[in-house]
Write a protein that holds these residues in place. Structure first.
Motif, PDB file in Angstrom:
ATOM      1  N   GLU A  21       1.019  -1.178   0.041  1.00  0.00           N
ATOM      2  CA  GLU A  21      -0.134   0.134  -0.201  1.00  0.00           C
ATOM      3  C   GLU A  21       0.856   1.180   0.043  1.00  0.00           C
ATOM      4  O   GLU A  21       0.375   2.375  -0.491  1.00  0.00           O
ATOM      5  CB  GLU A  21      -0.790   0.101   1.290  1.00  0.00           C
ATOM      6  CG  GLU A  21      -1.708  -1.212   1.412  1.00  0.00           C
ATOM      7  CD  GLU A  21      -2.472  -1.258   2.649  1.00  0.00           C
ATOM      8  OE1 GLU A  21      -3.782  -1.030   2.692  1.00  0.00           O
ATOM      9  OE2 GLU A  21      -1.883  -1.626   3.608  1.00  0.00           O
ATOM     10  N   VAL A  22       2.101   1.068   0.400  1.00  0.00           N
ATOM     11  CA  VAL A  22       3.057   2.257   0.348  1.00  0.00           C
ATOM     12  C   VAL A  22       4.387   1.912  -0.064  1.00  0.00           C
ATOM     13  O   VAL A  22       4.738   0.793   0.233  1.00  0.00           O
ATOM     14  CB  VAL A  22       3.203   2.806   1.792  1.00  0.00           C
ATOM     15  CG1 VAL A  22       1.555   3.438   2.557  1.00  0.00           C
ATOM     16  CG2 VAL A  22       3.811   1.862   2.894  1.00  0.00           C
ATOM     17  N   LEU A  23       5.145   3.053  -0.571  1.00  0.00           N
ATOM     18  CA  LEU A  23       6.597   2.587  -0.931  1.00  0.00           C
ATOM     19  C   LEU A  23       7.347   3.124  -0.005  1.00  0.00           C
ATOM     20  O   LEU A  23       7.374   4.536   0.383  1.00  0.00           O
ATOM     21  CB  LEU A  23       6.583   3.172  -2.230  1.00  0.00           C
ATOM     22  CG  LEU A  23       8.208   2.971  -2.885  1.00  0.00           C
ATOM     23  CD1 LEU A  23       8.632   1.763  -3.379  1.00  0.00           C
ATOM     24  CD2 LEU A  23       8.440   3.939  -3.973  1.00  0.00           C
ATOM     25  N   VAL A  24       8.229   2.007   0.806  1.00  0.00           N
ATOM     26  CA  VAL A  24       9.267   2.504   1.574  1.00  0.00           C
ATOM     27  C   VAL A  24      10.382   3.260   0.809  1.00  0.00           C
ATOM     28  O   VAL A  24      10.952   2.351   0.165  1.00  0.00           O
ATOM     29  CB  VAL A  24       9.703   1.546   2.631  1.00  0.00           C
ATOM     30  CG1 VAL A  24      10.582   1.951   3.846  1.00  0.00           C
ATOM     31  CG2 VAL A  24       8.231   1.137   3.414  1.00  0.00           C
ATOM     32  N   THR A  25      11.064   4.215   1.145  1.00  0.00           N
ATOM     33  CA  THR A  25      11.732   4.845   0.203  1.00  0.00           C
ATOM     34  C   THR A  25      13.361   4.421   0.556  1.00  0.00           C
ATOM     35  O   THR A  25      13.648   4.329   1.862  1.00  0.00           O
ATOM     36  CB  THR A  25      11.665   6.268   0.155  1.00  0.00           C
ATOM     37  OG1 THR A  25      12.134   7.031   1.403  1.00  0.00           O
ATOM     38  CG2 THR A  25      10.563   6.698  -0.719  1.00  0.00           C
ATOM     39  N   GLY A  26      14.061   4.353  -0.133  1.00  0.00           N
ATOM     40  CA  GLY A  26      15.571   4.256  -0.001  1.00  0.00           C
ATOM     41  C   GLY A  26      16.482   4.460  -1.273  1.00  0.00           C
ATOM     42  O   GLY A  26      16.023   4.923  -2.299  1.00  0.00           O
ATOM     43  N   VAL A  27      17.810   4.094  -0.996  1.00  0.00           N
ATOM     44  CA  VAL A  27      18.768   4.637  -1.974  1.00  0.00           C
ATOM     45  C   VAL A  27      19.478   3.167  -1.985  1.00  0.00           C
ATOM     46  O   VAL A  27      19.897   2.672  -1.286  1.00  0.00           O
ATOM     47  CB  VAL A  27      19.633   5.740  -1.673  1.00  0.00           C
ATOM     48  CG1 VAL A  27      20.760   5.863  -2.729  1.00  0.00           C
ATOM     49  CG2 VAL A  27      18.605   6.939  -1.601  1.00  0.00           C
ATOM     50  N   TYR A  28      20.072   2.745  -3.654  1.00  0.00           N
ATOM     51  CA  TYR A  28      20.908   1.842  -3.712  1.00  0.00           C
ATOM     52  C   TYR A  28      22.244   2.062  -3.207  1.00  0.00           C
ATOM     53  O   TYR A  28      22.795   3.224  -3.709  1.00  0.00           O
ATOM     54  CB  TYR A  28      20.683   1.378  -5.083  1.00  0.00           C
ATOM     55  CG  TYR A  28      19.598   0.711  -5.403  1.00  0.00           C
ATOM     56  CD1 TYR A  28      19.207  -0.739  -4.993  1.00  0.00           C
ATOM     57  CD2 TYR A  28      18.616   1.311  -6.358  1.00  0.00           C
ATOM     58  CE1 TYR A  28      18.251  -1.297  -5.445  1.00  0.00           C
ATOM     59  CE2 TYR A  28      17.432   0.683  -6.581  1.00  0.00           C
ATOM     60  CZ  TYR A  28      17.107  -0.518  -6.101  1.00  0.00           C
ATOM     61  OH  TYR A  28      16.115  -1.471  -6.564  1.00  0.00           O
ATOM     62  N   ASP A  29      23.110   1.359  -2.695  1.00  0.00           N
ATOM     63  CA  ASP A  29      24.344   1.687  -2.374  1.00  0.00           C
ATOM     64  C   ASP A  29      25.127   0.996  -3.483  1.00  0.00           C
ATOM     65  O   ASP A  29      24.701   0.524  -4.678  1.00  0.00           O
ATOM     66  CB  ASP A  29      24.861   0.916  -0.972  1.00  0.00           C
ATOM     67  CG  ASP A  29      25.040  -0.397  -0.922  1.00  0.00           C
ATOM     68  OD1 ASP A  29      24.809  -1.210  -2.258  1.00  0.00           O
ATOM     69  OD2 ASP A  29      25.146  -1.157  -0.119  1.00  0.00           O
ATOM     70  N   SER A  30      26.604   1.085  -3.401  1.00  0.00           N
ATOM     71  CA  SER A  30      27.580   0.850  -4.622  1.00  0.00           C
ATOM     72  C   SER A  30      27.447  -0.879  -4.775  1.00  0.00           C
ATOM     73  O   SER A  30      27.800  -1.122  -6.017  1.00  0.00           O
ATOM     74  CB  SER A  30      28.890   1.303  -4.156  1.00  0.00           C
ATOM     75  OG  SER A  30      29.335   0.436  -3.037  1.00  0.00           O
ATOM     76  N   ASP A  31      26.901  -1.825  -3.852  1.00  0.00           N
ATOM     77  CA  ASP A  31      26.562  -3.037  -4.332  1.00  0.00           C
ATOM     78  C   ASP A  31      25.123  -3.172  -4.669  1.00  0.00           C
ATOM     79  O   ASP A  31      24.585  -4.440  -4.704  1.00  0.00           O
ATOM     80  CB  ASP A  31      27.096  -3.736  -2.926  1.00  0.00           C
ATOM     81  CG  ASP A  31      28.437  -3.515  -2.803  1.00  0.00           C
ATOM     82  OD1 ASP A  31      29.373  -3.750  -3.749  1.00  0.00           O
ATOM     83  OD2 ASP A  31      28.999  -3.748  -1.608  1.00  0.00           O
ATOM     84  N   ASN A  32      24.191  -2.369  -5.055  1.00  0.00           N
ATOM     85  CA  ASN A  32      23.135  -2.305  -5.509  1.00  0.00           C
ATOM     86  C   ASN A  32      22.071  -2.965  -4.470  1.00  0.00           C
ATOM     87  O   ASN A  32      20.973  -3.716  -4.817  1.00  0.00           O
ATOM     88  CB  ASN A  32      22.876  -3.070  -6.710  1.00  0.00           C
ATOM     89  CG  ASN A  32      21.726  -2.740  -7.631  1.00  0.00           C
ATOM     90  OD1 ASN A  32      21.242  -1.491  -7.472  1.00  0.00           O
ATOM     91  ND2 ASN A  32      20.938  -3.570  -8.245  1.00  0.00           N
TER      92      ASN A  32
END
Length: 111
Positions: A82-93
Motif C-alpha cells: 500500500e505504500v512505498l518505503v523509500t531508500g537508495v541503492y548503495d554501490s553494491d545495489n
C-alpha cells in the motif's frame, strides 16, 4: 534528467512512518520483508521491501522511514503493498533506507 514543476512535487505524498513489524516474504523472488508501517492518521499500511542485505527484521522495528503514500496499491509477491518505503541503492545495489535522525510524528509530511 527531466525537470518538473513544483506542483508535480506537491502531488507526491511523502510521509513519515514507523515500522511496527517486519517478516520475511517467503513468496518473493528476491529476499524481501513484509512491513507494517504506522502512518498516524493515515493508519497502518503494508509494504514489501528488499531490505534484507542491510537490515534484520529486528533492526527495522521502531525505525522511522519516509514513505510514498499515494501510489495505487500493488500486489508484490503475494502482498498487497500500500505504500512505498523509500531508500537508495548503495554501490553494491543494496537498498539503504531513507530515514531521520530525530523522532517525528507518524504521518508527518515532507516539507
Amino acid at each position: 534528467m527531466h525537470t518538473i514543476e513544483w506542483q508535480d512535487f506537491e502531488r507526491v505524498e511523502l510521509r513519515v512512518g514507523t515500522l511496527l513489524s517486519a517478516r520475511l516474504n517467503e513468496k518473493a523472488n528476491k529476499p524481501a520483508y513484509v512491513l507494517e508501517v504506522d502512518l498516524g492518521e493515515l493508519g497502518v499500511k503494508t509494504s514489501s521491501a528488499q531490505l534484507t542485505a542491510h537490515y534484520t527484521a529486528e533492526q527495522l522495528l521502531g525505525r522511522q522511514v519516509l514513505c510514498v503514500c499515494n501510489f495505487a496499491p500493488k500486489h508484490v509477491a503475494g502482498v498487497r503493498s500500500e505504500v512505498l518505503v523509500t531508500g537508495v541503492y548503495d554501490s553494491d545495489n543494496r537498498v539503504v533506507l531513507a530515514s531521520f535522525d530525530h523522532p517525528l510524528p507518524n504521518g508527518a509530511r515532507l516539507a
